[in-house]
Structure formats: C-alpha cells, structure tokens
Design a protein around this motif. Structure first.
Motif, short mmCIF file in Angstrom:
data_model
loop_
_atom_site.label_atom_id
_atom_site.label_comp_id
_atom_site.label_asym_id
_atom_site.label_seq_id
_atom_site.Cartn_x
_atom_site.Cartn_y
_atom_site.Cartn_z
N VAL A 188 2.29 -1.12 -25.27
CA VAL A 188 1.94 -2.34 -24.52
C VAL A 188 3.13 -2.83 -23.70
CG1 VAL A 188 1.14 -4.73 -24.70
CG2 VAL A 188 0.24 -2.98 -26.27
N LEU A 189 2.88 -3.08 -22.43
CA LEU A 189 3.89 -3.67 -21.55
C LEU A 189 3.52 -5.12 -21.30
CD1 LEU A 189 6.37 -3.36 -19.65
CD2 LEU A 189 4.75 -2.73 -17.84
N PHE A 190 4.35 -6.04 -21.76
CA PHE A 190 4.10 -7.46 -21.49
C PHE A 190 4.81 -7.84 -20.21
CE2 PHE A 190 5.01 -11.95 -21.48
CZ PHE A 190 3.79 -12.50 -21.85
N GLY A 240 7.37 -10.40 -5.47
CA GLY A 240 7.95 -9.47 -4.52
C GLY A 240 7.96 -8.04 -5.03
N GLY A 241 6.99 -7.70 -5.86
CA GLY A 241 6.92 -6.36 -6.41
C GLY A 241 7.85 -6.11 -7.57
N LYS A 242 8.62 -7.13 -7.97
CA LYS A 242 9.55 -7.01 -9.09
C LYS A 242 8.86 -7.46 -10.37
CE LYS A 242 12.99 -5.76 -6.45
NZ LYS A 242 13.53 -4.38 -6.50
N VAL A 243 8.82 -6.57 -11.35
CA VAL A 243 8.14 -6.84 -12.62
C VAL A 243 9.15 -7.34 -13.65
CG1 VAL A 243 6.91 -5.77 -14.55
CG2 VAL A 243 6.34 -5.13 -12.20
N MET A 244 8.88 -8.54 -14.19
CA MET A 244 9.69 -9.10 -15.27
C MET A 244 8.96 -8.84 -16.58
SD MET A 244 12.51 -10.95 -15.87
CE MET A 244 12.85 -11.91 -14.39
N ALA A 245 9.59 -8.08 -17.47
CA ALA A 245 8.91 -7.65 -18.70
C ALA A 245 9.73 -8.01 -19.93
CB ALA A 245 8.66 -6.14 -18.66
N SER A 246 9.05 -8.07 -21.05
CA SER A 246 9.70 -8.50 -22.30
C SER A 246 10.28 -7.32 -23.06
CB SER A 246 8.70 -9.24 -23.19
OG SER A 246 7.73 -8.33 -23.69
N GLY A 247 11.48 -7.54 -23.59
CA GLY A 247 12.10 -6.59 -24.49
C GLY A 247 12.03 -7.10 -25.92
N ALA A 248 13.04 -6.79 -26.70
CA ALA A 248 13.08 -7.23 -28.09
C ALA A 248 13.41 -8.72 -28.17
CB ALA A 248 14.13 -6.42 -28.85
N ALA A 272 0.15 -7.26 -33.83
CA ALA A 272 -1.19 -6.79 -33.47
C ALA A 272 -1.35 -5.28 -33.66
CB ALA A 272 -1.52 -7.16 -32.03
N GLY A 273 -0.32 -4.62 -34.19
CA GLY A 273 -0.43 -3.20 -34.51
C GLY A 273 -0.12 -2.27 -33.37
N ALA A 274 0.63 -2.76 -32.38
CA ALA A 274 1.00 -1.94 -31.23
C ALA A 274 2.52 -1.83 -31.15
CB ALA A 274 0.42 -2.53 -29.95
N VAL A 275 3.01 -1.17 -30.11
CA VAL A 275 4.45 -1.05 -29.91
C VAL A 275 4.79 -1.50 -28.50
CG1 VAL A 275 4.76 0.82 -31.56
CG2 VAL A 275 4.24 1.37 -29.19
N ASN A 276 5.95 -2.12 -28.37
CA ASN A 276 6.42 -2.54 -27.06
C ASN A 276 6.77 -1.29 -26.26
OD1 ASN A 276 7.64 -3.77 -24.85
ND2 ASN A 276 8.72 -5.28 -26.10
N ALA A 277 6.23 -1.18 -25.06
CA ALA A 277 6.43 0.02 -24.26
C ALA A 277 7.84 0.14 -23.71
CB ALA A 277 5.42 0.05 -23.10
N VAL A 278 8.59 -0.95 -23.70
CA VAL A 278 9.98 -0.89 -23.22
C VAL A 278 10.92 -1.23 -24.37
CG1 VAL A 278 9.42 -1.42 -20.84
CG2 VAL A 278 9.87 -3.29 -22.40
N GLU A 279 12.09 -0.66 -24.33
CA GLU A 279 13.06 -0.89 -25.39
C GLU A 279 14.46 -0.81 -24.80
OE1 GLU A 279 13.05 3.76 -26.93
OE2 GLU A 279 12.14 2.20 -28.17
N GLY A 280 15.43 -1.17 -25.62
CA GLY A 280 16.82 -1.04 -25.19
C GLY A 280 17.44 -2.32 -24.67
N TYR A 281 16.67 -3.43 -24.66
CA TYR A 281 17.26 -4.69 -24.24
C TYR A 281 16.55 -5.84 -24.94
CZ TYR A 281 13.26 -5.30 -21.06
OH TYR A 281 12.00 -5.44 -20.54
N SER A 282 17.22 -6.98 -24.96
CA SER A 282 16.68 -8.18 -25.60
C SER A 282 16.29 -9.19 -24.53
CB SER A 282 17.73 -8.79 -26.53
OG SER A 282 17.26 -9.98 -27.14
N GLY A 283 15.23 -9.94 -24.78
CA GLY A 283 14.80 -10.96 -23.83
C GLY A 283 13.94 -10.38 -22.72
N TYR A 284 14.04 -10.98 -21.54
CA TYR A 284 13.23 -10.55 -20.40
C TYR A 284 14.14 -10.05 -19.27
CZ TYR A 284 9.35 -12.96 -22.68
OH TYR A 284 8.40 -13.34 -23.56
N LYS A 285 13.70 -9.02 -18.59
CA LYS A 285 14.47 -8.51 -17.45
C LYS A 285 13.54 -7.83 -16.46
CE LYS A 285 16.69 -4.57 -17.67
NZ LYS A 285 17.63 -3.50 -18.01
#
Length: 297
Positions: free
Chosen positions: A176-178, A184-192, A203-216
C-alpha cells in the motif's frame, strides 16, 4: 516590513507574553493530572474523541481544528490547527489546563505554553495498538477519571484485538502506498513512524515504501520500485487534494499494479489516522477495502 522585521516582532511578542505569564512549575502536572480539570483545552483530534468517549466533554472549553468528531465537538471554540498553534489563540479561551497530543506545535508556541501559568500536559502518541491504550490512560489520568479510562481501555483493547485477528491469517499482504498529497506531479508519501504506516500495518498490509521516517516527496523511480497494489488516501486532503483521475494519470503510478488496476481507496482522515476509540472500526474498513468482503465478519 521585511520578513526579518516581522520575525523580530513575532519573537518580541512571544517573549513579552512569556515575561507576562508565570514560569513556575505547576502543581498537579508532575504526576500527569490536573488539580482542576474543569476548563480544558484539548489539542489533537484523538484527545478530544477520548474525552467524549469517557463522558467528560463538559470539561472542555476549546478544541483544535483536527478535533472534528464527534459532531458535538464542532460546537467548541477552535484554537487553530494543532501543528500551527499560537499562544494567544490557545490562551484566549482562558483554559484551566491544556491537554495536548505529542507533536503539537510549532515548538516556539509549545515552549511558551509549557511555561505559562496554565498547566500543560502532553499525551504521548505511537501509531499502534498499545499506543491507543496509553493515550486513553493518559487522558483519564489527566482528568482524574482513571476508572472510566480503564473501562474504555478494556473495550477498545478487545475491539482492536478482534480487528487485528481478522487479518492475522492473510498470506499475500497487499503493498500500500499512502499519498498525503500531490502537487505539480510531486507525490508526497508516508514512510515509517506515521499514522498512515500504522493503519496500513494494523490492516494486514505492508507499506510499499521504506527507508525513511515521516513524509517525503518520491521520485518517479521510487514510485515504480514501490510496486503498490493499492493507493490509500484521505477523502479530504486540503489545498493539495488530487482527484482519482489525476493520480492514475501520473506516469509512474500508471505503471504500477495499483495504477493498472485503478485501485484507490479513500477514507476520512480523522477516522482512518486518528488512533483513538474508533481505530478498530477503521482497521476493519481499511482491511475490507484491501482484501474484500471475506474479512468483513
């Protein structure tokens, strides 16, 4: 007036306020409880929800703008967004105590409020099962209603356990990508270490992005490599809201399994990310949205 001059004036105002109010340690704070919890300003949507769930809403004299549930809370004066508070705004409602969620800000405002003559209690937050129970206990202690808090803890604990049990047997967990926003085409997504990461996990899923904390902001390469099965978003995302069509038209997202399947799940942000008394229901709803009606019962 230059930006520097405006900053200097603002700093002087804060220092003036700090000099005006008492800096002495407040009795009743040291053990995490208010001596007089009759006029409380609640900062943080989950804090306000918990106060109402405890049946102690008559103690509230104000809320912040993230406190939108239950609907009755909207009748309280609004002191501003919890991460952009001003000392003047919070103190203008003449609270007898300030009950604020960890992460409230900005730091300069919180520093002033913590040193004010009004007792200030900060409630810790972690985005997991135990963190919700800890918040309930902290709010109950602050208001002097520990017994009510333990009763609510028992109820919420049981519901959370049931919600998590529904997803425990999932073998192929969705990626899942939150997306917090897209501008402007820039996606801000949640990390850890975010509420979004917490609800995805519960909810029984996994965050599709990893390696950083917070939002970027993610690069297009990072989005493609994330390979999300589902895009998860808030139903209302403020000024940077993006329609489904805009999200799915993004070149990188379009190439992912989520983009190809057109799989976007939206849910009310306060409900989905609040980590309060309603979170068990939110876990259920997110998991059903991810895995289908097989998890509904």
């Amino acid at each position: 007036m230059t930006v520097l001059s405006r900053f200097a004036v603002r700093a002087a105002m804060l220092l003036g306020m700090a000099a005006f109010i008492s800096f002495s340690a407040q009795a009743g704070e040291a053990d995490g409880s208010f001596d007089d919890p009759s006029r409380i300003a609640a900062i943080g949507g989950s804090i306000t929800e918990i106060v109402f769930a405890l049946g102690e809403q008559d103690r509230l004299v104000a809320r912040d703008s993230t406190s939108v549930f239950p609907p009755e809370a909207m009748e309280l004066p609004d002191v501003g967004y919890m991460r952009q508070l001003s000392p003047e705004g919070v103190l203008s409602v003449n609270p007898g105590g300030i009950l604020a969620l960890e992460g409230s800000g900005p730091k300069e405002t919180i520093d002033v409020l913590k040193k004010a003559s009004v007792p200030y209690i900060e409630v810790p937050e972690t985005f997991d099962h135990e963190g919700i129970l800890t918040k309930i206990r902290a709010v109950g202690k602050a208001l002097g209603v520990d017994g009510k808090a333990e009763a609510l803890v028992a109820d919420v604990d049981a519901k959370l356990g049931q919600a998590e049990a529904r997803t425990a047997s999932v073998k192929e967990r969705k990626r899942v990508l939150f997306i917090l926003s897209m501008q402007g085409g820039k996606v801000m997504a949640s990390g850890a270490d975010t509420a979004a990461n917490g609800i995805i996990t519960l909810a029984g899923a996994v965050n599709a992005v990893e390696g950083y904390s917070g939002y970027k902001q993610l690069t297009e390469e990072a989005i493609v490599e994330a390979r999300p099965d589902v895009i998860l978003m808030m139903s209302r995302a403020g000024d940077h809201a993006a329609a489904d069509g805009e999200i799915l038209a993004h070149p990188a997202i379009a190439s992912t399994p989520a983009g190809q399947a057109g799989k976007i799940v939206r849910m009310d942000g306060a409900y989905m990310l609040g980590f309060g008394p309603r979170t068990a229901d939110a876990i259920h709803d997110v998991s059903v949205a991810l895995y289908g009606d097989a998890l509904a019962d």
